[in-house]
Design a protein around this motif. Sequence first.
Motif, PDB file in Angstrom:
ATOM      1  N   ASN A   2      -3.441  51.255 -18.053  1.00  0.00           N
ATOM      2  CA  ASN A   2      -2.058  51.541 -17.735  1.00  0.00           C
ATOM      3  C   ASN A   2      -1.967  52.864 -16.965  1.00  0.00           C
ATOM      4  OD1 ASN A   2       0.642  52.174 -17.757  1.00  0.00           O
ATOM      5  ND2 ASN A   2       0.967  51.538 -19.863  1.00  0.00           N
ATOM      6  N   ASP A   3      -1.537  52.816 -15.716  1.00  0.00           N
ATOM      7  CA  ASP A   3      -1.444  54.024 -14.899  1.00  0.00           C
ATOM      8  C   ASP A   3      -0.344  54.968 -15.355  1.00  0.00           C
ATOM      9  OD1 ASP A   3      -3.563  53.313 -13.295  1.00  0.00           O
ATOM     10  OD2 ASP A   3      -2.305  52.280 -11.834  1.00  0.00           O
ATOM     11  N   LEU A   4       0.577  54.481 -16.177  1.00  0.00           N
ATOM     12  CA  LEU A   4       1.642  55.333 -16.679  1.00  0.00           C
ATOM     13  C   LEU A   4       1.134  56.299 -17.740  1.00  0.00           C
ATOM     14  CD1 LEU A   4       4.442  52.654 -17.009  1.00  0.00           C
ATOM     15  CD2 LEU A   4       4.161  54.350 -15.198  1.00  0.00           C
ATOM     16  N   PHE A   5      -0.055  56.040 -18.242  1.00  0.00           N
ATOM     17  CA  PHE A   5      -0.580  56.871 -19.317  1.00  0.00           C
ATOM     18  C   PHE A   5      -1.606  57.859 -18.783  1.00  0.00           C
ATOM     19  CE2 PHE A   5      -0.680  58.175 -23.448  1.00  0.00           C
ATOM     20  CZ  PHE A   5      -1.954  58.225 -23.966  1.00  0.00           C
ATOM     21  N   ILE A   6      -2.054  58.679 -19.647  1.00  0.00           N
ATOM     22  CA  ILE A   6      -2.984  59.754 -19.322  1.00  0.00           C
ATOM     23  C   ILE A   6      -4.340  59.172 -18.937  1.00  0.00           C
ATOM     24  CG2 ILE A   6      -4.039  61.836 -20.265  1.00  0.00           C
ATOM     25  CD1 ILE A   6      -1.778  61.698 -22.444  1.00  0.00           C
ATOM     26  N   SER A  81     -12.294  47.881 -27.399  1.00  0.00           N
ATOM     27  CA  SER A  81     -12.428  49.008 -28.315  1.00  0.00           C
ATOM     28  C   SER A  81     -11.072  49.275 -28.944  1.00  0.00           C
ATOM     29  CB  SER A  81     -12.905  50.257 -27.558  1.00  0.00           C
ATOM     30  OG  SER A  81     -11.859  50.741 -26.732  1.00  0.00           O
ATOM     31  N   TYR A  82     -11.026  50.196 -29.865  1.00  0.00           N
ATOM     32  CA  TYR A  82      -9.770  50.503 -30.559  1.00  0.00           C
ATOM     33  C   TYR A  82      -8.677  50.926 -29.589  1.00  0.00           C
ATOM     34  CZ  TYR A  82      -6.409  52.549 -33.752  1.00  0.00           C
ATOM     35  OH  TYR A  82      -5.252  52.843 -34.414  1.00  0.00           O
ATOM     36  N   THR A  83      -9.001  51.789 -28.647  1.00  0.00           N
ATOM     37  CA  THR A  83      -7.996  52.296 -27.701  1.00  0.00           C
ATOM     38  C   THR A  83      -7.869  51.444 -26.440  1.00  0.00           C
ATOM     39  OG1 THR A  83      -9.616  53.708 -26.619  1.00  0.00           O
ATOM     40  CG2 THR A  83      -8.337  54.699 -28.420  1.00  0.00           C
ATOM     41  N   ALA A  84      -8.740  50.446 -26.294  1.00  0.00           N
ATOM     42  CA  ALA A  84      -8.855  49.623 -25.083  1.00  0.00           C
ATOM     43  C   ALA A  84      -9.460  50.430 -23.933  1.00  0.00           C
ATOM     44  CB  ALA A  84      -7.534  48.979 -24.677  1.00  0.00           C
ATOM     45  N   GLU A  85     -10.016  51.596 -24.248  1.00  0.00           N
ATOM     46  CA  GLU A  85     -10.739  52.429 -23.284  1.00  0.00           C
ATOM     47  C   GLU A  85     -12.204  52.478 -23.727  1.00  0.00           C
ATOM     48  OE1 GLU A  85      -7.179  55.689 -22.538  1.00  0.00           O
ATOM     49  OE2 GLU A  85      -8.658  56.108 -24.080  1.00  0.00           O
ATOM     50  N   PHE A 119      -5.254  58.466 -30.696  1.00  0.00           N
ATOM     51  CA  PHE A 119      -6.085  57.277 -30.474  1.00  0.00           C
ATOM     52  C   PHE A 119      -5.235  56.020 -30.688  1.00  0.00           C
ATOM     53  CE2 PHE A 119      -9.252  60.528 -31.513  1.00  0.00           C
ATOM     54  CZ  PHE A 119     -10.127  60.378 -30.449  1.00  0.00           C
ATOM     55  N   THR A 120      -4.420  56.027 -31.731  1.00  0.00           N
ATOM     56  CA  THR A 120      -3.535  54.894 -31.994  1.00  0.00           C
ATOM     57  C   THR A 120      -2.462  54.794 -30.911  1.00  0.00           C
ATOM     58  OG1 THR A 120      -3.956  55.011 -34.359  1.00  0.00           O
ATOM     59  CG2 THR A 120      -1.939  53.874 -33.678  1.00  0.00           C
ATOM     60  N   LYS A 121      -1.957  55.922 -30.445  1.00  0.00           N
ATOM     61  CA  LYS A 121      -0.973  55.924 -29.359  1.00  0.00           C
ATOM     62  C   LYS A 121      -1.563  55.265 -28.114  1.00  0.00           C
ATOM     63  CE  LYS A 121       1.739  59.157 -26.521  1.00  0.00           C
ATOM     64  NZ  LYS A 121       2.033  60.590 -26.285  1.00  0.00           N
ATOM     65  N   ASN A 126      -1.929  51.025 -24.261  1.00  0.00           N
ATOM     66  CA  ASN A 126      -2.833  50.175 -23.488  1.00  0.00           C
ATOM     67  C   ASN A 126      -2.720  48.705 -23.874  1.00  0.00           C
ATOM     68  OD1 ASN A 126      -3.912  52.252 -21.898  1.00  0.00           O
ATOM     69  ND2 ASN A 126      -5.395  52.798 -23.457  1.00  0.00           N
ATOM     70  N   GLY A 127      -1.744  48.364 -24.748  1.00  0.00           N
ATOM     71  CA  GLY A 127      -1.485  46.968 -25.079  1.00  0.00           C
ATOM     72  C   GLY A 127      -2.421  46.351 -26.096  1.00  0.00           C
ATOM     73  N   ARG A 128      -3.228  47.154 -26.727  1.00  0.00           N
ATOM     74  CA  ARG A 128      -4.175  46.639 -27.729  1.00  0.00           C
ATOM     75  C   ARG A 128      -3.475  46.271 -29.028  1.00  0.00           C
ATOM     76  NH1 ARG A 128      -6.524  46.417 -31.786  1.00  0.00           N
ATOM     77  NH2 ARG A 128      -8.508  47.039 -32.594  1.00  0.00           N
ATOM     78  N   ILE A 129      -2.445  47.050 -29.409  1.00  0.00           N
ATOM     79  CA  ILE A 129      -1.641  46.775 -30.600  1.00  0.00           C
ATOM     80  C   ILE A 129      -0.168  46.945 -30.248  1.00  0.00           C
ATOM     81  CG2 ILE A 129      -3.422  47.457 -32.280  1.00  0.00           C
ATOM     82  CD1 ILE A 129      -2.037  50.200 -32.511  1.00  0.00           C
ATOM     83  N   ASP A 130       0.700  46.334 -31.068  1.00  0.00           N
ATOM     84  CA  ASP A 130       2.135  46.538 -30.845  1.00  0.00           C
ATOM     85  C   ASP A 130       2.635  47.651 -31.756  1.00  0.00           C
ATOM     86  OD1 ASP A 130       2.678  45.400 -33.405  1.00  0.00           O
ATOM     87  OD2 ASP A 130       2.982  43.413 -32.547  1.00  0.00           O
ATOM     88  N   LEU A 131       3.922  47.954 -31.661  1.00  0.00           N
ATOM     89  CA  LEU A 131       4.484  49.069 -32.421  1.00  0.00           C
ATOM     90  C   LEU A 131       4.413  48.832 -33.930  1.00  0.00           C
ATOM     91  CD1 LEU A 131       5.783  51.827 -32.278  1.00  0.00           C
ATOM     92  CD2 LEU A 131       8.010  50.714 -32.042  1.00  0.00           C
TER      93      LEU A 131
END
Length: 168
Positions: A2-6, A81-85, A119-121, A126-131
């Motif tokens: 996601n380019d909107l993220f860091i 991975s957990y963060t999708a990174e 990491f959860t954020k 990154n779409g790996r988990i929902d809210l």
Amino acid sequence: MNDLFIDDTIAAIATAPGEGGIGIIRISGEKSLQVAQSIFKSKSGKMIKDYNARTLIYGTVVDNEKVIDEVLVAYMKGPNSYTAEDVIEINCHGGFISVKKILELILSKGVRLAEAGEFTKRAFLNGRIDLVQAEAISDLIMAKTNSFAKSAMNSLKGDLSEKIDEIK
């Protein structure tokens, strides 16, 4: 990604503070593999990238050829991975000194200290988990009873998210 993220790389101690047998330092982001390879020497002499993902690799963390600790390193390639990174986890001896020295060495390589929950954020952004799942992780960590932990685990698995989607 996601380019909107860091797009920076973050690291933090992933285990509770205090004395213990094992301490875990987690690195997530684009430079995680590069940073880990710069401080890790496997006993086999191979680079981390030469192993299959999700393999524990035995070796040492070194700072200018000075051994800091014997460790096990795991590399989880994004998006799986957990963060999708790309994520690296370094399992070292617990306590204060070894974990702190390894984290300081990682941070000296241009990695930023992760904020609490980051990491959860990243997993959420990154779409790996929902809210709902992100909140369930916090609930699971804070659970004081078996029933609360079970409820949080069901939410983490996606049970509540599925029910919400059905209602929508």
